[in-house]
Design a protein around this motif. Structure first.
Motif, PDB file in Angstrom:
ATOM      1  N   TYR A  75       0.814  -1.220   0.000  1.00  0.00           N
ATOM      2  CA  TYR A  75       0.000   0.000   0.000  1.00  0.00           C
ATOM      3  C   TYR A  75       0.850   1.273   0.000  1.00  0.00           C
ATOM      4  O   TYR A  75       0.398   2.307  -0.498  1.00  0.00           O
ATOM      5  CB  TYR A  75      -0.929   0.014   1.222  1.00  0.00           C
ATOM      6  CG  TYR A  75      -2.096  -0.934   1.108  1.00  0.00           C
ATOM      7  CD1 TYR A  75      -3.266  -0.554   0.450  1.00  0.00           C
ATOM      8  CD2 TYR A  75      -2.029  -2.220   1.640  1.00  0.00           C
ATOM      9  CE1 TYR A  75      -4.339  -1.423   0.331  1.00  0.00           C
ATOM     10  CE2 TYR A  75      -3.090  -3.099   1.527  1.00  0.00           C
ATOM     11  CZ  TYR A  75      -4.243  -2.692   0.869  1.00  0.00           C
ATOM     12  OH  TYR A  75      -5.298  -3.570   0.750  1.00  0.00           O
ATOM     13  N   ILE A  76       2.041   1.192   0.571  1.00  0.00           N
ATOM     14  CA  ILE A  76       2.840   2.416   0.748  1.00  0.00           C
ATOM     15  C   ILE A  76       4.117   2.409  -0.100  1.00  0.00           C
ATOM     16  O   ILE A  76       4.975   3.277   0.076  1.00  0.00           O
ATOM     17  CB  ILE A  76       3.191   2.643   2.226  1.00  0.00           C
ATOM     18  CG1 ILE A  76       4.140   1.556   2.742  1.00  0.00           C
ATOM     19  CG2 ILE A  76       1.928   2.697   3.082  1.00  0.00           C
ATOM     20  CD1 ILE A  76       4.711   1.849   4.138  1.00  0.00           C
ATOM     21  N   LYS A  77       4.229   1.485  -1.043  1.00  0.00           N
ATOM     22  CA  LYS A  77       5.476   1.331  -1.797  1.00  0.00           C
ATOM     23  C   LYS A  77       5.782   2.511  -2.717  1.00  0.00           C
ATOM     24  O   LYS A  77       6.912   2.649  -3.192  1.00  0.00           O
ATOM     25  CB  LYS A  77       5.463   0.033  -2.601  1.00  0.00           C
ATOM     26  CG  LYS A  77       4.359  -0.039  -3.653  1.00  0.00           C
ATOM     27  CD  LYS A  77       4.359  -1.416  -4.317  1.00  0.00           C
ATOM     28  CE  LYS A  77       3.241  -1.523  -5.342  1.00  0.00           C
ATOM     29  NZ  LYS A  77       3.206  -2.876  -5.966  1.00  0.00           N
ATOM     30  N   THR A  78       4.801   3.376  -2.958  1.00  0.00           N
ATOM     31  CA  THR A  78       5.040   4.563  -3.775  1.00  0.00           C
ATOM     32  C   THR A  78       5.604   5.716  -2.951  1.00  0.00           C
ATOM     33  O   THR A  78       5.941   6.770  -3.501  1.00  0.00           O
ATOM     34  CB  THR A  78       3.737   5.027  -4.448  1.00  0.00           C
ATOM     35  OG1 THR A  78       2.740   5.225  -3.434  1.00  0.00           O
ATOM     36  CG2 THR A  78       3.243   3.993  -5.444  1.00  0.00           C
ATOM     37  N   ILE A  79       5.693   5.534  -1.643  1.00  0.00           N
ATOM     38  CA  ILE A  79       6.214   6.571  -0.743  1.00  0.00           C
ATOM     39  C   ILE A  79       7.692   6.301  -0.480  1.00  0.00           C
ATOM     40  O   ILE A  79       8.100   5.152  -0.289  1.00  0.00           O
ATOM     41  CB  ILE A  79       5.443   6.574   0.596  1.00  0.00           C
ATOM     42  CG1 ILE A  79       3.950   6.824   0.353  1.00  0.00           C
ATOM     43  CG2 ILE A  79       5.995   7.629   1.537  1.00  0.00           C
ATOM     44  CD1 ILE A  79       3.115   6.684   1.608  1.00  0.00           C
ATOM     45  N   GLY A  80       8.488   7.343  -0.449  1.00  0.00           N
ATOM     46  CA  GLY A  80       9.908   7.184  -0.173  1.00  0.00           C
ATOM     47  C   GLY A  80      10.175   6.517   1.167  1.00  0.00           C
ATOM     48  O   GLY A  80       9.431   6.717   2.129  1.00  0.00           O
ATOM     49  N   LEU A  81      11.238   5.712   1.211  1.00  0.00           N
ATOM     50  CA  LEU A  81      11.657   5.010   2.431  1.00  0.00           C
ATOM     51  C   LEU A  81      10.570   4.069   2.952  1.00  0.00           C
ATOM     52  O   LEU A  81      10.440   3.863   4.158  1.00  0.00           O
ATOM     53  CB  LEU A  81      12.040   6.021   3.530  1.00  0.00           C
ATOM     54  CG  LEU A  81      13.071   7.088   3.151  1.00  0.00           C
ATOM     55  CD1 LEU A  81      13.250   8.084   4.293  1.00  0.00           C
ATOM     56  CD2 LEU A  81      14.403   6.448   2.786  1.00  0.00           C
ATOM     57  N   PHE A  82       9.809   3.470   2.027  1.00  0.00           N
ATOM     58  CA  PHE A  82       8.641   2.695   2.456  1.00  0.00           C
ATOM     59  C   PHE A  82       9.001   1.457   3.265  1.00  0.00           C
ATOM     60  O   PHE A  82       8.221   1.017   4.111  1.00  0.00           O
ATOM     61  CB  PHE A  82       7.749   2.326   1.257  1.00  0.00           C
ATOM     62  CG  PHE A  82       8.308   1.257   0.364  1.00  0.00           C
ATOM     63  CD1 PHE A  82       8.002  -0.082   0.572  1.00  0.00           C
ATOM     64  CD2 PHE A  82       9.143   1.574  -0.694  1.00  0.00           C
ATOM     65  CE1 PHE A  82       8.498  -1.079  -0.259  1.00  0.00           C
ATOM     66  CE2 PHE A  82       9.648   0.595  -1.530  1.00  0.00           C
ATOM     67  CZ  PHE A  82       9.320  -0.734  -1.307  1.00  0.00           C
ATOM     68  N   ASN A  83      10.176   0.898   3.038  1.00  0.00           N
ATOM     69  CA  ASN A  83      10.558  -0.303   3.794  1.00  0.00           C
ATOM     70  C   ASN A  83      10.705  -0.001   5.288  1.00  0.00           C
ATOM     71  O   ASN A  83      10.138  -0.694   6.133  1.00  0.00           O
ATOM     72  CB  ASN A  83      11.869  -0.892   3.251  1.00  0.00           C
ATOM     73  CG  ASN A  83      11.669  -1.663   1.958  1.00  0.00           C
ATOM     74  OD1 ASN A  83      10.779  -2.499   1.852  1.00  0.00           O
ATOM     75  ND2 ASN A  83      12.496  -1.385   0.960  1.00  0.00           N
ATOM     76  N   SER A  84      11.471   1.035   5.599  1.00  0.00           N
ATOM     77  CA  SER A  84      11.665   1.379   7.011  1.00  0.00           C
ATOM     78  C   SER A  84      10.385   1.934   7.619  1.00  0.00           C
ATOM     79  O   SER A  84      10.090   1.688   8.799  1.00  0.00           O
ATOM     80  CB  SER A  84      12.799   2.393   7.160  1.00  0.00           C
ATOM     81  OG  SER A  84      12.512   3.587   6.462  1.00  0.00           O
TER      82      SER A  84
END
Length: 211
Positions: A75-84
């Motif tokens: 859901y948030i993979k388009t946002i920077g630094l999504f992994n952390s």
């Protein structure tokens, strides 16, 4: 800059926008907390695009925990630094359940103890939702405070402390939103729109750009 000029600056900003609001989408304090956590080094637009979909599926600590970190990333993979950010979101949800009965606390100390939540994020939640007169200094506010000379400072904390000290008390609750919107749309980083600026005659920026 003296008290009277600062008062006039915020009086004008208030007259133009009496009830300023964050541009992040949220319907609960938990949704706001997660949106702010996700917004670090990202635009509000990109966060809203992600959370508008996420919150339809999961918008409580329990639901996001059940969703799981890997699914949250989708859901948030388009946002920077999504992994952390995904990892911190999951940890924060667990901490809220374990330590706060699933509720978002209303003190700076408790908020800053949550994974991924720093002073700025805590201040946004305290100001926007809990209506506390605190100042969350992001890049826009740091720029506006220094450029206009409302509150000069070498770092974010110095600017925060000086804004709290210098902004007239009646404006302090909404000052965060006025300044961030002013920095986002008028006092922009590369080419400030000085010619159409509401406070151009009060601002002490020496390199004004008047088209």
């Amino acid at each position: 800059m003296n008290h009277n000029i600062r008062f006039e600056i915020f009086d004008r900003l208030r007259s133009e926008n009496p009830h300023p609001k964050t541009e992040l989408h949220y319907s609960s304090v938990f949704e706001l907390l997660i949106a702010v956590l996700l917004s670090a080094q990202a635009t509000d637009v990109s966060v809203n695009l992600a959370t508008d979909k996420l919150y339809k599926i999961a918008n409580t600590p329990k639901q996001i925990l059940e969703l799981g970190e890997e699914n949250l990333k989708q859901y948030i993979k388009t946002i920077g630094l999504f992994n952390s950010k995904a990892a911190n979101t999951i940890k924060t949800c667990k901490a809220l359940i374990d330590n706060h009965n699933g509720e978002v606390p209303n003190t700076r100390e408790a908020l800053e103890a949550l994974p991924g939540v720093g002073r700025k994020t805590a201040n946004v939640v305290l100001n926007t939702y809990f209506k506390q007169p605190v100042m969350a200094v992001d890049t826009h506010i740091f720029r506006v405070a220094n450029r206009t000379k409302i509150a000069k400072g070498k770092d974010v904390r110095e600017v925060e402390d000086r804004l709290i000290k210098f902004i007239p008390k009646e404006f302090l609750l909404d000052a965060h939103h006025w300044m961030i919107l002013h920095g986002r749309y008028t006092c922009t980083a590369r080419k400030p729109k000085c010619g159409s600026c509401l406070i151009e005659d009060l601002c002490e920026f020496k390199e004004k750009i008047v088209d």
